[in-house]
Design a protein around this motif. Structure first.
Motif, PDB file in Angstrom:
ATOM      1  N   THR A 197       0.842  -1.210   0.000  1.00 25.64           N
ATOM      2  CA  THR A 197       0.000   0.000   0.000  1.00 25.64           C
ATOM      3  C   THR A 197       0.870   1.249   0.000  1.00 25.64           C
ATOM      4  O   THR A 197       0.495   2.281   0.553  1.00 25.64           O
ATOM      5  N   GLY A 198       2.022   1.141  -0.622  1.00 23.09           N
ATOM      6  CA  GLY A 198       2.967   2.257  -0.662  1.00 23.09           C
ATOM      7  C   GLY A 198       2.590   3.309  -1.691  1.00 23.09           C
ATOM      8  O   GLY A 198       1.445   3.360  -2.177  1.00 23.09           O
ATOM      9  N   PRO A 199       3.541   4.161  -2.096  1.00 24.79           N
ATOM     10  CA  PRO A 199       3.250   5.294  -2.981  1.00 24.79           C
ATOM     11  C   PRO A 199       3.011   4.899  -4.437  1.00 24.79           C
ATOM     12  O   PRO A 199       2.578   5.719  -5.234  1.00 24.79           O
ATOM     13  N   GLY A 200       3.296   3.651  -4.795  1.00 30.27           N
ATOM     14  CA  GLY A 200       3.119   3.238  -6.188  1.00 30.27           C
ATOM     15  C   GLY A 200       4.366   3.496  -7.016  1.00 30.27           C
ATOM     16  O   GLY A 200       5.281   4.204  -6.605  1.00 30.27           O
ATOM     17  N   ILE A 201       4.369   2.907  -8.208  1.00 26.85           N
ATOM     18  CA  ILE A 201       5.507   3.053  -9.124  1.00 26.85           C
ATOM     19  C   ILE A 201       5.159   4.118 -10.156  1.00 26.85           C
ATOM     20  O   ILE A 201       4.112   4.031 -10.804  1.00 26.85           O
ATOM     21  N   PRO A 202       5.984   5.131 -10.340  1.00 28.48           N
ATOM     22  CA  PRO A 202       5.684   6.170 -11.341  1.00 28.48           C
ATOM     23  C   PRO A 202       5.487   5.544 -12.729  1.00 28.48           C
ATOM     24  O   PRO A 202       6.199   4.626 -13.124  1.00 28.48           O
ATOM     25  N   SER A 203       4.515   6.061 -13.468  1.00 28.60           N
ATOM     26  CA  SER A 203       4.183   5.496 -14.780  1.00 28.60           C
ATOM     27  C   SER A 203       5.355   5.561 -15.751  1.00 28.60           C
ATOM     28  O   SER A 203       5.514   4.692 -16.605  1.00 28.60           O
ATOM     29  N   GLU A 204       6.209   6.573 -15.614  1.00 28.09           N
ATOM     30  CA  GLU A 204       7.308   6.731 -16.564  1.00 28.09           C
ATOM     31  C   GLU A 204       8.397   5.672 -16.378  1.00 28.09           C
ATOM     32  O   GLU A 204       9.242   5.482 -17.264  1.00 28.09           O
ATOM     33  N   VAL A 205       8.406   4.971 -15.233  1.00 30.30           N
ATOM     34  CA  VAL A 205       9.418   3.932 -15.026  1.00 30.30           C
ATOM     35  C   VAL A 205       8.802   2.537 -14.958  1.00 30.30           C
ATOM     36  O   VAL A 205       9.533   1.549 -14.863  1.00 30.30           O
ATOM     37  N   LEU A 206       7.484   2.457 -15.041  1.00 26.60           N
ATOM     38  CA  LEU A 206       6.805   1.166 -14.874  1.00 26.60           C
ATOM     39  C   LEU A 206       7.265   0.147 -15.914  1.00 26.60           C
ATOM     40  O   LEU A 206       7.405  -1.045 -15.616  1.00 26.60           O
ATOM     41  N   ASP A 207       7.508   0.611 -17.159  1.00 28.17           N
ATOM     42  CA  ASP A 207       7.907  -0.307 -18.229  1.00 28.17           C
ATOM     43  C   ASP A 207       9.366  -0.738 -18.132  1.00 28.17           C
ATOM     44  O   ASP A 207       9.811  -1.596 -18.894  1.00 28.17           O
ATOM     45  N   ARG A 208      10.132  -0.134 -17.203  1.00 24.96           N
ATOM     46  CA  ARG A 208      11.566  -0.422 -17.128  1.00 24.96           C
ATOM     47  C   ARG A 208      11.957  -1.222 -15.893  1.00 24.96           C
ATOM     48  O   ARG A 208      13.123  -1.553 -15.714  1.00 24.96           O
ATOM     49  N   ILE A 209      11.004  -1.558 -15.045  1.00 27.52           N
ATOM     50  CA  ILE A 209      11.362  -2.145 -13.749  1.00 27.52           C
ATOM     51  C   ILE A 209      12.004  -3.520 -13.876  1.00 27.52           C
ATOM     52  O   ILE A 209      12.694  -3.965 -12.963  1.00 27.52           O
ATOM     53  N   PHE A 210      11.788  -4.215 -15.005  1.00 33.45           N
ATOM     54  CA  PHE A 210      12.398  -5.530 -15.179  1.00 33.45           C
ATOM     55  C   PHE A 210      13.737  -5.450 -15.916  1.00 33.45           C
ATOM     56  O   PHE A 210      14.349  -6.481 -16.193  1.00 33.45           O
ATOM     57  N   ASP A 211      14.174  -4.237 -16.244  1.00 33.62           N
ATOM     58  CA  ASP A 211      15.477  -4.077 -16.891  1.00 33.62           C
ATOM     59  C   ASP A 211      16.591  -4.363 -15.885  1.00 33.62           C
ATOM     60  O   ASP A 211      16.532  -3.900 -14.736  1.00 33.62           O
TER      61      ASP A 211
END
Length: 753
Positions: free
Chosen positions: A547-561
């Motif tokens: 229930t934290g602050p969430g992942i910013p949309s601009e980095v969501l597609d890069r989290i598995f890099d």
């Protein structure tokens, strides 16, 4: 008396078979019988408008004045005359004229009979020939019906259209012969009215009807009817045009239009027919895509459906007639934007040249392309990681082995002991990091087994609970009867710990709830669309959320890099999610993330379910001796690894011969095959590989045990090694205990056999 006299004269004249006309002294018609009206083609009222000289046209014949004088002098005379009929034809007649007194004035009665003279017959025949040529050459059926509706004339075209010969049709009732049964009742009423009044809806009209061919099939016809009087009776002339082919063409056109409309509306994209941008017609797909109704789209400038910065390009394409496909950005009624595929073609439409443009929303395609690029990038990095793993493992294996050996031979009182112990810990962490990289690159050899996830999750929760601050709580939701999976339990533990730790770090400052759930799931073909390597079927779903602050949309597609992280220094290397992603993909599974700013994140892991149950684990309590005295041939192209292996094995009591060349090692074995009790070889070597060396050694001596070691190999696995007759398979780097254990196990198995 005058009226009675006129009526009597009219009655007398109508008894004549020939045409009869009473002329006054001015050459005007005073009375004419019905035969005259029929033969000349004029009504009585029309004849009254003509004078004698207008009706009689033969050049050189007496004019009325001269003729009238001769009649007064002689009382009667006979002349061969030519009369101009109403239809423009000239007919030859023999005219007999007798002088009379009419209404107290001099007059004359003229009786006209068709001329039997040679000239008259010639003219009559020429007239008939012209009529016959006309009716025979036309492609339309020409029919004449008498006052009873019977056919009195039937031309060759009628024979072709309806299949009846002339002799079969003449004398037959037209409607009984040609009209379908459904028309008979209406015809009887209309024909009765026509006979009485000479009037009818069909007269002087063009009707589209169906007629019956001689063989029974129906023909589509166009009928034109006109009437004429003959001896006081109404006759009709019909001209019939066969429109069967036209009707077929019209039906095909309607079908084509229907198919076009169906395709138009069934298209997966939008279609617009426009004239220089102004939409003339569109399909439902364009309405659904843009949010505008079809009524709103018709008449709209279609360029307004394109984002402003693209509009000039679109106008240029329209003006130039550009017909290749291209991409732009569309804009919907709600002002939202989306990637758009466009293709235009110039086509004729309702008599003018317009343009048809296909609109296709390619948002899903762009998403799939992005996923493909991501997958290719992950694969490329994985290949790179696998490529360097061999060299790195060789270096690490040598250092780890020497440090391990050094720590064992160093006295406890030595000040170097603690340093060696710390170095050994660091090297083991480095070895674990290599395994992570190999897991990410799919080159590691996982120990696959049937695993039940519920106990693993409970174990992870026990490990996490003591480390969590008071403001973070754990909520579990474990469904009963969850299916097992086929996986490596160590890797599953790594996945659970990694995702849970990330969730904990996301709530470290403000606290919250760490949720873990486990349930069975079914993924359809639609669910797995766009996810490479994932198949429809039964899965086990693990969900770990915060229930934290969430992942910013601009980095969501890069989290598995790999190496991408938003954590501060000391909180992670950036390899965690990349490794998790690699492990899950290696199992044929899928990981998805959903995150909302201010509301937290949820990671959903889907692992293929297994129908088998986990096997009960029985611990092997037999201790493996770590020492020996057998002769070992050790082959590795890396000198540091070869020296390290020799040092460790000799420390354990073995007699070791080392070669850094696979060719030299094979040659030494050939010289004295019975000298060695065991062969240990690296897999990846420049001359011949370890697998090839093992095959050649086994050809020489089939009972020799062989251990194959590798830092990584995309072509070799433990199963394949066993198929080749290799006794043991080990992944580098190996600690002293690991090496001693596998050597003793292989040698003891050989002795036991």
């Amino acid at each position: 008396m005058l009226k009675s006299h006129s009526s009597i004269c009219e009655a007398v004249l109508n008894t004549f078979d020939e045409a009869a006309v009473i002329w006054d002294d001015a050459g005007k018609v005073q009375l004419a019988n019905t035969t005259a009206c029929f033969q000349f083609g004029y009504s009585l009222a029309e004849l009254a408008q003509l004078n004698f000289d207008q009706l009689h046209v033969e050049e050189g014949q007496e004019n009325f004045t001269k003729l009238f004088q001769l009649v007064e002098e002689t009382g009667s005379l006979t002349r061969q005359m030519q009369l101009c009929c109403k239809d423009g034809s000239v007919q030859p007649f023999t005219m007999k004229v007798t002088g009379i007194e009419w209404n107290n004035r001099a007059g004359m009665v003229a009786v006209y009979s068709l001329s039997t003279s040679e000239a008259g017959i010639k003219l009559l025949r020429e007239s008939e020939d012209r009529f016959r040529a006309l009716t025979d050459s036309t492609q339309d059926a020409i029919l004449i019906m008498d006052e009873q509706g019977r056919i009195s004339f039937w031309n060759p075209a009628a024979e072709m259209i309806f299949g009846y010969k002339r002799e079969e049709a003449i004398g037959k009732g037209l409607h009984r012969l040609l009209a379908p049964q459904r028309y008979h009742s209406a015809h009887q009423e209309a024909f009765a009215h026509f006979l009485k009044t000479g009037q009818g809806k069909a007269i002087n009209s063009i009707l589209e009807l169906e007629a019956i061919h001689r063989d029974g099939h129906e023909i589509a016809i166009e009928l034109s009817l006109s009437k004429f009087e003959k001896v006081g009776k109404y006759h009709t002339i019909g001209i019939i045009h066969d429109i069967t082919e036209r009707k077929k063409s019209e039906e095909k056109l309607r079908e084509s239009e229907s198919r076009f409309r169906a395709l138009h509306n069934a298209s997966f994209g939008g279609i617009a027919i426009h004239d220089r941008g102004i939409i003339l017609d569109c399909n439902q797909g364009l309405s659904e895509m843009t949010g505008f109704s079809e009524d709103e789209l018709i008449g709209m400038d279609g360029v307004l459906l394109i984002a402003p910065e693209w509009r000039q390009m679109i106008r240029d394409h329209i003006a130039s007639g550009f017909e290749s496909s291209y991409e732009a950005e569309g804009i919907r009624k709600d002002s939202s934007r989306y990637p758009l595929y466009l293709r235009g073609s110039n086509v004729p439409y309702k008599g003018r040249q317009v343009r048809v443009t296909e609109f296709r929303d390619i948002s899903e395609q762009k998403l799939l392309e992005a996923k493909l690029v991501q997958a290719q990038k992950m694969e490329a990095i994985g290949t790179l990681a696998g490529g360097i793993a061999h060299d790195f493992n060789n270096i690490l294996a040598g250092v780890l082995g020497y440090v391990d050996l050094s720590s064992r031979v160093t006295p406890e009182s030595s000040p170097a002991g603690p340093f060696l112990s710390k170095a050994l810990k660091g090297l083991k962490r480095a070895a674990a990091l290599v395994k992570q990289i190999l897991a990410f690159s799919r080159f590691s050899e996982a120990q696959l087994e049937i695993v039940q996830l519920t106990p693993l999750i409970e174990e992870v929760v026990k490990l996490l609970q003591p480390t969590l601050p008071p403001n973070i709580s754990i909520e579990q939701k474990i469904s009963p009867d969850v299916l097992a999976v086929r996986a490596d339990s160590t890797q599953l533990h790594q996945i659970l710990m990694n995702l849970s730790t990330n969730a904990f770090h996301a709530m470290e400052e403000d606290g919250g709830i760490l949720s873990i759930s486990l349930e069975n799931a079914e993924l359809s073909a639609m669910d797995v669309q766009g996810h490479l390597g994932v198949r429809p079927g039964r899965y086990v779903k693990i969900s770990i959320g915060d229930t934290g602050p969430g992942i910013p949309s601009e980095v969501l597609d890069r989290i598995f890099d790999p190496y991408f992280t938003t954590k501060t220094v000391g909180k992670g290397s950036g390899l965690g999610l990349a490794i998790v992603h690699g492990i899950i993909k290696n199992y044929g599974g899928h990981i998805a993330v959903e995150s909302f700013q201010g509301k937290g994140s949820v990671f959903d892991v889907y692992l293929p379910a297994s129908e088998k149950e986990p096997e009960e684990f029985i611990e092997d309590k037999n201790l493996v001796p770590v020492e020996g005295n057998e002769r070992i041939l050790f082959v590795d192209d890396e000198e540091i690894v070869a020296d390290m292996g020799k040092s460790i094995l000799e420390h354990l009591g073995y007699r070791v011969t080392v070669y850094t060349s696979s060719d030299m090692g094979l040659a030494a074995f050939k010289d004295d095959p019975s000298l060695y009790d065991l062969v240990i070889t690296d897999q990846t070597m420049p001359e011949i590989t370890g697998a090839e060396l093992a095959e050649k050694v086994l050809e020489i001596r089939a009972d020799i045990p062989i251990i194959l070691c590798t830092g990584y190999s995309s072509t070799m696995s433990e199963e394949k090694a066993r198929e080749l007759g290799i006794s043991g398979f080990a992944m580098k780097p190996l600690s002293l205990n690991d090496l001693s254990a596998i050597v003793r196990q292989v040698l003891d198995n050989k002795k036991a056999s």
